[in-house]
Design a protein around this motif. Sequence first.
Motif, PDB file in Angstrom:
ATOM      1  N   ASN A  38       0.739  -1.192  -0.089  1.00  0.00           N
ATOM      2  CA  ASN A  38      -0.181  -0.286  -0.032  1.00  0.00           C
ATOM      3  C   ASN A  38       0.831   1.270   0.008  1.00  0.00           C
ATOM      4  O   ASN A  38       1.819   1.250   0.819  1.00  0.00           O
ATOM      5  CB  ASN A  38      -1.055   0.085   1.194  1.00  0.00           C
ATOM      6  CG  ASN A  38      -1.823  -1.186   1.434  1.00  0.00           C
ATOM      7  OD1 ASN A  38      -1.389  -2.178   2.071  1.00  0.00           O
ATOM      8  ND2 ASN A  38      -2.833  -0.920   0.628  1.00  0.00           N
ATOM      9  N   ARG A  39       0.519   2.157  -0.884  1.00  0.00           N
ATOM     10  CA  ARG A  39       1.136   3.421  -1.020  1.00  0.00           C
ATOM     11  C   ARG A  39       0.395   4.592  -0.908  1.00  0.00           C
ATOM     12  O   ARG A  39      -0.441   4.693  -1.847  1.00  0.00           O
ATOM     13  CB  ARG A  39       2.231   3.348  -1.917  1.00  0.00           C
ATOM     14  CG  ARG A  39       3.006   4.685  -1.949  1.00  0.00           C
ATOM     15  CD  ARG A  39       4.044   4.387  -3.252  1.00  0.00           C
ATOM     16  NE  ARG A  39       5.051   5.389  -3.272  1.00  0.00           N
ATOM     17  CZ  ARG A  39       6.334   5.587  -2.694  1.00  0.00           C
ATOM     18  NH1 ARG A  39       6.478   4.697  -1.651  1.00  0.00           N
ATOM     19  NH2 ARG A  39       6.852   6.614  -2.800  1.00  0.00           N
ATOM     20  N   ILE A  40       0.625   5.714  -0.036  1.00  0.00           N
ATOM     21  CA  ILE A  40      -0.176   7.010  -0.221  1.00  0.00           C
ATOM     22  C   ILE A  40       0.704   8.142  -0.014  1.00  0.00           C
ATOM     23  O   ILE A  40       1.382   7.975   0.689  1.00  0.00           O
ATOM     24  CB  ILE A  40      -1.628   6.890   1.027  1.00  0.00           C
ATOM     25  CG1 ILE A  40      -2.197   5.792   1.063  1.00  0.00           C
ATOM     26  CG2 ILE A  40      -1.919   7.994   1.271  1.00  0.00           C
ATOM     27  CD1 ILE A  40      -3.070   5.405   2.312  1.00  0.00           C
ATOM     28  N   ALA A 112      -5.396   1.971  -1.763  1.00  0.00           N
ATOM     29  CA  ALA A 112      -4.121   2.506  -2.090  1.00  0.00           C
ATOM     30  C   ALA A 112      -3.169   1.237  -2.338  1.00  0.00           C
ATOM     31  O   ALA A 112      -2.162   1.287  -1.867  1.00  0.00           O
ATOM     32  CB  ALA A 112      -3.327   3.475  -1.115  1.00  0.00           C
ATOM     33  N   LEU A 113      -3.706   0.430  -3.533  1.00  0.00           N
ATOM     34  CA  LEU A 113      -2.861  -0.824  -3.509  1.00  0.00           C
ATOM     35  C   LEU A 113      -1.456  -0.330  -4.294  1.00  0.00           C
ATOM     36  O   LEU A 113      -1.498   0.539  -5.100  1.00  0.00           O
ATOM     37  CB  LEU A 113      -3.405  -1.941  -4.416  1.00  0.00           C
ATOM     38  CG  LEU A 113      -4.554  -2.545  -3.595  1.00  0.00           C
ATOM     39  CD1 LEU A 113      -5.270  -3.326  -4.469  1.00  0.00           C
ATOM     40  CD2 LEU A 113      -4.249  -3.202  -2.225  1.00  0.00           C
ATOM     41  N   SER A 114      -0.407  -1.039  -4.137  1.00  0.00           N
ATOM     42  CA  SER A 114       0.785  -0.849  -4.732  1.00  0.00           C
ATOM     43  C   SER A 114       1.297  -2.116  -5.613  1.00  0.00           C
ATOM     44  O   SER A 114       0.430  -2.998  -5.613  1.00  0.00           O
ATOM     45  CB  SER A 114       1.943  -0.275  -3.781  1.00  0.00           C
ATOM     46  OG  SER A 114       3.156  -0.003  -4.487  1.00  0.00           O
ATOM     47  N   PHE A 115       2.366  -1.806  -6.213  1.00  0.00           N
ATOM     48  CA  PHE A 115       2.643  -3.334  -6.991  1.00  0.00           C
ATOM     49  C   PHE A 115       2.949  -4.444  -6.291  1.00  0.00           C
ATOM     50  O   PHE A 115       2.826  -5.358  -6.787  1.00  0.00           O
ATOM     51  CB  PHE A 115       4.147  -2.637  -7.884  1.00  0.00           C
ATOM     52  CG  PHE A 115       5.249  -2.514  -6.911  1.00  0.00           C
ATOM     53  CD1 PHE A 115       6.317  -3.715  -6.740  1.00  0.00           C
ATOM     54  CD2 PHE A 115       5.516  -1.345  -6.653  1.00  0.00           C
ATOM     55  CE1 PHE A 115       7.294  -3.428  -6.429  1.00  0.00           C
ATOM     56  CE2 PHE A 115       6.848  -1.128  -5.757  1.00  0.00           C
ATOM     57  CZ  PHE A 115       7.501  -2.338  -5.576  1.00  0.00           C
ATOM     58  N   ILE A 122      -0.626 -12.895  -7.407  1.00  0.00           N
ATOM     59  CA  ILE A 122      -0.193 -13.753  -8.432  1.00  0.00           C
ATOM     60  C   ILE A 122       0.498 -14.869  -7.526  1.00  0.00           C
ATOM     61  O   ILE A 122       0.270 -15.880  -7.771  1.00  0.00           O
ATOM     62  CB  ILE A 122       0.638 -13.162  -9.411  1.00  0.00           C
ATOM     63  CG1 ILE A 122      -0.241 -12.057 -10.317  1.00  0.00           C
ATOM     64  CG2 ILE A 122       1.280 -14.386 -10.226  1.00  0.00           C
ATOM     65  CD1 ILE A 122       0.590 -11.066 -11.195  1.00  0.00           C
ATOM     66  N   LEU A 123       1.375 -14.434  -6.853  1.00  0.00           N
ATOM     67  CA  LEU A 123       2.277 -15.701  -5.985  1.00  0.00           C
ATOM     68  C   LEU A 123       1.244 -16.253  -5.014  1.00  0.00           C
ATOM     69  O   LEU A 123       1.460 -17.612  -4.983  1.00  0.00           O
ATOM     70  CB  LEU A 123       3.469 -15.020  -5.407  1.00  0.00           C
ATOM     71  CG  LEU A 123       4.605 -14.221  -5.997  1.00  0.00           C
ATOM     72  CD1 LEU A 123       5.556 -13.725  -5.231  1.00  0.00           C
ATOM     73  CD2 LEU A 123       5.315 -15.528  -6.732  1.00  0.00           C
TER      74      LEU A 123
END
Length: 155
Positions: A38-40, A112-115, A122-123
Amino acid sequence: MATPQPRPGFDLSRMSTATKILLGGSLLYLIDSFLPWNRICFAGFCASANLWNGVGFIAALLAILILIMELLDVANVEVNIGDARSRAMIEAGLAGGVLLFTILKVIIDSEALSFGAWIGIILALVIAYGGYLRWTEAKVMAPPPGPSTTGGFTA
């Protein structure tokens, strides 16, 4: 002249597909758990949180348990906890738990999802597939010897 003995070592070809998927997937998932999920950013200041923040720590702990179980199996360490079939079923359940708690983490912190979260999803799917393969392996294993369930007398 004596015949040289084969050296004990790490043989990737002797591992099952489920072992390869669970070992690799859980190792990569553990690495991904430290990336920003998460990134804000607000007024030039940015903050991020990884998987270990909130309910995601349960998914990370389950992935560590899978990794430990697989490493013990690859290293041929004798573990006297249940039989091979029950350990395989437990590991399949742990893999399902990783997927469940990863999805919960993404749903709860979806603003605020990040990469790291996308890689983690996926993993987690890869680990769940490895758990499914482990579960199918457990289904074909012979059940542990025990009392007869057919009823009647035994000699």
